[in-house]
Design a protein around this motif. Structure first.
Motif, PDB file in Angstrom:
ATOM      1  N   LEU A  60      33.084  42.346  41.292  1.00 12.02           N
ATOM      2  CA  LEU A  60      32.783  43.235  40.228  1.00 12.02           C
ATOM      3  C   LEU A  60      31.534  43.032  39.660  1.00 12.02           C
ATOM      4  CD1 LEU A  60      36.149  44.165  38.482  1.00 12.02           C
ATOM      5  CD2 LEU A  60      34.746  45.795  39.957  1.00 12.02           C
ATOM      6  N   VAL A  61      31.212  41.716  39.562  1.00  9.69           N
ATOM      7  CA  VAL A  61      30.401  41.207  38.790  1.00  9.69           C
ATOM      8  C   VAL A  61      28.977  40.908  39.506  1.00  9.69           C
ATOM      9  CG1 VAL A  61      31.472  40.426  36.981  1.00  9.69           C
ATOM     10  CG2 VAL A  61      30.648  38.734  38.509  1.00  9.69           C
TER      11      VAL A  61
ATOM     12  N   PRO B  33      26.071  43.462  39.676  1.00 11.45           N
ATOM     13  CA  PRO B  33      25.335  43.692  38.197  1.00 11.45           C
ATOM     14  C   PRO B  33      24.550  42.661  38.147  1.00 11.45           C
ATOM     15  CG  PRO B  33      27.705  44.458  37.936  1.00 11.45           C
ATOM     16  CD  PRO B  33      27.660  44.039  39.420  1.00 11.45           C
TER      17      PRO B  33
ATOM     18  N   ILE C 146      32.889  39.554  32.518  1.00 12.89           N
ATOM     19  CA  ILE C 146      33.472  40.800  32.349  1.00 12.89           C
ATOM     20  C   ILE C 146      33.871  40.997  30.718  1.00 12.89           C
ATOM     21  CG2 ILE C 146      35.502  42.191  32.779  1.00 12.89           C
ATOM     22  CD1 ILE C 146      35.424  40.960  35.583  1.00 12.89           C
TER      23      ILE C 146
ATOM     24  N   ILE D 165      28.770  47.437  35.068  1.00 15.53           N
ATOM     25  CA  ILE D 165      29.992  47.868  35.937  1.00 15.53           C
ATOM     26  C   ILE D 165      30.590  49.092  35.515  1.00 15.53           C
ATOM     27  CG2 ILE D 165      32.486  47.295  36.234  1.00 15.53           C
ATOM     28  CD1 ILE D 165      31.892  44.188  35.828  1.00 15.53           C
TER      29      ILE D 165
ATOM     30  N   SER E 259      28.397  51.930  37.117  1.00 15.77           N
ATOM     31  CA  SER E 259      28.629  52.011  38.408  1.00 15.77           C
ATOM     32  C   SER E 259      30.144  52.812  38.909  1.00 15.77           C
ATOM     33  CB  SER E 259      28.385  50.700  39.328  1.00 15.77           C
ATOM     34  OG  SER E 259      29.426  49.799  38.939  1.00 15.77           O
TER      35      SER E 259
ATOM     36  N   PHE F 110      32.376  51.178  39.051  1.00 19.12           N
ATOM     37  CA  PHE F 110      33.327  50.147  40.105  1.00 19.12           C
ATOM     38  C   PHE F 110      32.801  50.392  41.598  1.00 19.12           C
ATOM     39  CE2 PHE F 110      35.673  50.590  36.361  1.00 19.12           C
ATOM     40  CZ  PHE F 110      36.061  49.413  35.869  1.00 19.12           C
TER      41      PHE F 110
END
Length: 327
Positions: free
Chosen positions: A27-28, A31, A278, A288, A291, A293
């Motif tokens: 997830l990160v 970004p 997060i 995040i 986008s 996800f």
């Protein structure tokens, strides 16, 4: 019929932690990459990106190799582990551990230099790329020496203790004596000194600032949040290697299943960077959410990044007092 044993439960727990750690890192990673190389928000994101690379690789090894190995041994108690395969994956683990350790040192020194000494020229994007171009070959050399250069003792994934261990042959463990222990201690000690000095600096800066100045107070809080963010990551790192050292002394060959908590701590360490981003980093959270996800940004996201970067530069160049200017 499959019996519910402690080994099985610990294997499932480790698998769940490592899997969700992978999800958090995935997830990160995009970004952080955008903030590092597209928005060029801060060189600290380049350091974090290297750390995420090491974390993802280790979590993949845990999720795709160690956890199935544990579950297999829980289902088939007399199953054996392929030594050569275990050494290969253990070598991958060592490389990522060395890379993550050195990255922790760079991260702590970067925060110290930027926050306490007000210098941003020492760790520019180009400088960091040069530094890591030397660090990667260094970690490869250290890994080769530790795993194959000494007569004993290669690190392997060991299904008997649900964790990693040195494959002892009775010889002295020179890799542990001359590489692992010094590097682990140096990393934790360096981080302790750097983050302690940062905390003292921020505490003194807050005392010098008027409590009625909301924007300055917010900037000071952001500096403290960055220091706290990376300090938490180092705490997880230190717990991991301390457990690896303490458990053999406490447990020896009894209750070997509890060695699995070493790998649980390692997986939490590999997940800490992403989870802290997060939870604490508003820039990463915003990217995040924007986008939605998905791996690729929505239409116009790139131009939005450029706009945010320009706005960030304007705010950063504002005439704030030097003691609380955002880093």
């Amino acid at each position: 019929m499959l019996q519910i044993t402690l080994k099985l439960l610990l294997g499932i727990l480790l698998g769940g932690i490592s899997f969700y750690g992978l999800v958090a890192n995935f997830l990160v990673v995009l970004p952080v990459y955008r903030l590092a190389f597209v928005a060029k928000r801060s060189p600290i994101y380049i350091i974090s990106l290297v750390n995420i690379f090491a974390d993802v690789f280790n979590l993949l090894l845990t999720t795709c190799y160690l956890v199935p190995l544990i579950l297999k041994s829980a289902y088939i108690p007399n199953s054996t582990t392929d030594y050569k395969v275990s050494v290969i994956f253990g070598t991958g683990f060592m490389f990522c551990w060395y890379l993550g350790s050195i990255t922790q040192i760079i991260m702590a020194i970067n925060r110290l230099v930027v926050i306490c000494f007000k210098s941003q020229d020492l760790f520019t994007c180009k400088v960091l790329i040069v530094i890591f171009s030397f660090i990667f070959p260094l970690c490869i050399a250290m890994t080769y020496i530790a795993q194959f250069g000494f007569p004993c003792c290669a690190l392997v994934y060991d299904s008997r203790i649900l964790s990693i261990s040195y494959m002892s042959s009775g010889e002295k463990n020179f890799s542990n004596m001359f590489i692992d222990v010094p590097l682990n201690f140096t990393t934790s000690f360096t981080a302790l000194v750097c983050y302690s000095l940062i905390t003292i600096k921020i505490w003194k800066s807050k005392r010098m600032v008027s409590p009625n100045t909301d924007s300055i107070s917010s900037s000071g809080n952001r500096e403290y949040a960055y220091a706290t963010q990376f300090c938490l990551i180092t705490i997880f790192y230190t717990i991991s290697w301390l457990l690896f050292r303490i458990f053999p002394i406490i447990l020896d060959n009894q209750k070997v299943e509890y060695y699995c908590f070493v790998m649980i701590a390692v997986s939490l360490n590999n997940s800490a960077n992403a989870m802290v981003y997060i939870v604490f980093n508003k820039e990463v959270i915003r990217h995040i959410l924007r986008s939605r996800f998905f791996i690729f940004p929505l239409s116009g996201a790139h131009s939005s990044l450029a706009f945010e970067n320009n706005a960030f530069k304007m705010v950063s160049s504002a005439n704030f007092p030097s003691s609380v200017r955002q880093m």
